[in-house]
Design a protein around this motif. Structure first.
Motif, mmCIF file in Angstrom:
data_model
loop_
_atom_site.group_PDB
_atom_site.id
_atom_site.type_symbol
_atom_site.label_atom_id
_atom_site.label_comp_id
_atom_site.label_asym_id
_atom_site.label_seq_id
_atom_site.Cartn_x
_atom_site.Cartn_y
_atom_site.Cartn_z
ATOM 1 N N GLY A 149 -1.683 10.312 -7.364
ATOM 2 C CA GLY A 149 -3.057 9.867 -7.411
ATOM 3 C C GLY A 149 -3.399 8.755 -6.437
ATOM 4 N N TYR A 150 -2.399 8.178 -5.793
ATOM 5 C CA TYR A 150 -2.626 7.065 -4.861
ATOM 6 C C TYR A 150 -2.196 7.409 -3.432
ATOM 7 N N GLU A 151 -1.993 8.671 -3.145
ATOM 8 C CA GLU A 151 -1.467 9.075 -1.846
ATOM 9 C C GLU A 151 -2.329 8.625 -0.674
ATOM 10 N N GLU B 155 0.826 -1.210 0.000
ATOM 11 C CA GLU B 155 0.000 0.000 0.000
ATOM 12 C C GLU B 155 0.858 1.258 0.000
ATOM 13 N N CYS B 156 1.869 1.301 0.855
ATOM 14 C CA CYS B 156 2.713 2.491 0.950
ATOM 15 C C CYS B 156 3.601 2.648 -0.280
ATOM 16 N N ALA B 157 4.021 1.543 -0.875
ATOM 17 C CA ALA B 157 4.820 1.627 -2.094
ATOM 18 C C ALA B 157 3.990 2.215 -3.224
ATOM 19 N N LEU B 158 2.746 1.782 -3.366
ATOM 20 C CA LEU B 158 1.871 2.325 -4.401
ATOM 21 C C LEU B 158 1.495 3.774 -4.096
ATOM 22 N N ALA B 159 1.396 4.121 -2.821
ATOM 23 C CA ALA B 159 1.040 5.487 -2.429
ATOM 24 C C ALA B 159 2.112 6.503 -2.818
#
Length: 61
Positions: free
Chosen positions: A22-24, A14-18
């Motif tokens: 747009g995914y923050e 989740e944090c890597a994608l954030a």
């Protein structure tokens, strides 16, 4: 010019994608806030705590 690369190897998925624009808001969905030991593993970890700085100062889930 692109943004500097961030090492996401110590982060949860989740944090890597954030880290992507747009995914923050995915930082709030990370539940990997503490180390999970392997039962009878003699100190080995089943899952390591997320290394993202967004968790610093937040209480463990």
């Amino acid at each position: 010019m692109s943004a500097p690369a961030v090492d996401t190897s110590a982060m949860s998925a989740e944090c890597a994608l954030a880290q992507q624009p747009g995914y923050e808001d995915l930082h709030d969905q990370c539940r990997q806030t503490k180390d999970v030991p392997l039962p009878h593993g003699g100190g080995l970890l089943l899952a390591r705590r997320c290394g993202c700085t967004c968790h610093w100062g937040r209480p463990e889930a």
